[in-house]
Design a protein around this motif. Structure first.
Motif, mmCIF file in Angstrom:
data_model
loop_
_atom_site.group_PDB
_atom_site.id
_atom_site.type_symbol
_atom_site.label_atom_id
_atom_site.label_comp_id
_atom_site.label_asym_id
_atom_site.label_seq_id
_atom_site.Cartn_x
_atom_site.Cartn_y
_atom_site.Cartn_z
ATOM 1 N N HIS A 98 0.834 -1.204 0.000
ATOM 2 C CA HIS A 98 0.000 0.000 0.000
ATOM 3 C C HIS A 98 0.870 1.256 0.000
ATOM 4 N N HIS A 99 1.923 1.257 0.805
ATOM 5 C CA HIS A 99 2.814 2.411 0.862
ATOM 6 C C HIS A 99 3.570 2.584 -0.463
ATOM 7 N N ASP A 100 3.946 1.479 -1.089
ATOM 8 C CA ASP A 100 4.668 1.546 -2.356
ATOM 9 C C ASP A 100 3.764 1.954 -3.519
ATOM 10 N N GLY A 148 0.454 3.186 -3.275
ATOM 11 C CA GLY A 148 -0.497 4.268 -3.006
ATOM 12 C C GLY A 148 -1.861 3.715 -2.650
ATOM 13 N N SER A 197 -4.701 5.637 -9.752
ATOM 14 C CA SER A 197 -4.124 6.738 -10.518
ATOM 15 C C SER A 197 -5.183 7.333 -11.448
#
Length: 95
Positions: free
Chosen positions: A85-87, A89, A93
């Motif tokens: 999730h951190h990598d 987002g 998009s």
């Protein structure tokens, strides 16, 4: 290896313990989208699922006044999901 079983939008009842057994025999994780069966109605982790998804926007919040979801699992797997999730987002998009 993954095991994919789609029930929505047909709303068919899935035998979670049986599906979990079949998938686990092949070394696959079982992920259940339990949006339509809130945690009050069904607890897939107790039935053998490895990961459970809920759309809090629909049934947990109740008034459609939030945009949220949740993932339930063991701390070890949730830590891996949180890292993704951190990598990647938390939102899609716009492109």
């Amino acid at each position: 290896m993954s095991c994919l079983l789609r029930a929505n939008p047909h709303l068919k009842v899935v035998d979670v313990p049986h599906v979990a057994e079949l998938c686990h025999r092949r070394g696959a994780l079982v992920c259940i989208d339990s949006t339509l069966a809130s945690p009050i109605n069904q607890k897939p982790l107790t039935l053998g699922a490895d990961v459970v998804l809920h759309s809090a926007t629909k049934y947990i919040a109740g008034h459609h006044d939030v945009i949220a979801g949740c993932v339930s699992d063991s701390e070890a797997l949730i830590s891996r999901i949180r890292a993704w999730h951190h990598d990647l987002g938390g939102a899609i998009s716009p492109d």
